[in-house]
Design an enzyme around this catalytic site. Structure first.
Site, mmCIF file in Angstrom:
data_model
loop_
_atom_site.group_PDB
_atom_site.id
_atom_site.type_symbol
_atom_site.label_atom_id
_atom_site.label_comp_id
_atom_site.label_asym_id
_atom_site.label_seq_id
_atom_site.Cartn_x
_atom_site.Cartn_y
_atom_site.Cartn_z
ATOM 1 N N ARG A 74 30.124 3.112 17.747
ATOM 2 C CA ARG A 74 28.900 2.686 18.451
ATOM 3 C C ARG A 74 28.215 3.954 18.933
ATOM 4 O O ARG A 74 28.803 4.764 19.628
ATOM 5 C CB ARG A 74 29.275 1.779 19.619
ATOM 6 N N GLU A 82 18.987 -6.380 17.016
ATOM 7 C CA GLU A 82 20.106 -6.960 16.267
ATOM 8 C C GLU A 82 19.685 -7.331 14.852
ATOM 9 O O GLU A 82 18.591 -7.844 14.633
ATOM 10 C CB GLU A 82 20.648 -8.197 16.977
ATOM 11 N N ARG A 124 35.180 -0.360 19.221
ATOM 12 C CA ARG A 124 34.380 0.643 18.501
ATOM 13 C C ARG A 124 34.481 1.957 19.262
ATOM 14 O O ARG A 124 34.404 1.968 20.495
ATOM 15 C CB ARG A 124 32.904 0.226 18.427
#
Length: 173
Positions: A74, A82, A124
């Site tokens: 990330r 998104e 992440r």
């Protein structure tokens, strides 16, 4: 008929050519020593990539990812619309943000620099991603594909991201 025109106008407003012409400041020299070296294997969306960790420069900027492992990363300090969340529709400019990150990072050799936290709640890695001396996170912001996203305690570059977002907005990128 009016409804169809409104939908077409909204679709037109949410798409444009991907351009990453504006470079971000070269901030790698400002980072603490150490990083993970990786090859980008997949672009998940505008602010998440997948990498294969190929090496490590020791120091506080290096995280704990195992060499040879494939990791989701990330990009710290930014947020993009998104484009892959199965619970939500693709947001306006989501595809363009993903395409911008893909154009910038696909198959690139990068350095991953940790801030404070190793990973997020989705496992992440949280990293600043560098292409040479330039931070990819910042390049996506200055070109208008991401907004600044301050999420303590990972805030080392938050002021820069806010400034770059303001510049992108001012220049209508």
């Amino acid at each position: 008929m009016k409804r169809a025109l409104v939908v077409l106008a909204l679709l037109a407003a949410c798409s444009h050519q991907v351009s990453l012409e504006i470079q971000a400041p070269a901030t790698l020299p400002d980072e603490p020593p150490g990083s993970e070296i990786a090859t980008v294997t997949r672009i998940v969306d505008g602010d998440t990539i997948e990498v294969r960790v190929t090496g490590r420069d020791e120091g506080p900027g290096a995280g704990d990812a195992e060499i040879g492992s494939v990791q989701r990363v990330r990009l710290i300090g930014i947020d993009t619309p998104e484009s892959v969340d199965p619970r939500r529709p693709v947001e306006c400019f989501g595809k363009e943000a993903s395409a911008a990150t893909r154009a910038l990072l696909a198959e690139a050799s990068v350095h991953l620099v940790k801030d404070v936290e190793e990973a997020d709640a989705y496992d992440r890695l949280l990293r600043y991603v560098y292409l040479g001396q330039e931070m990819a996170n910042a390049r996506v912001v200055v070109n208008g594909y991401a907004s600044a996203y301050t999420y303590p305690p990972n805030v080392r570059h938050s002021e820069m991201f806010v400034q770059l977002e303001g510049e992108a907005r001012e220049k209508e990128r």
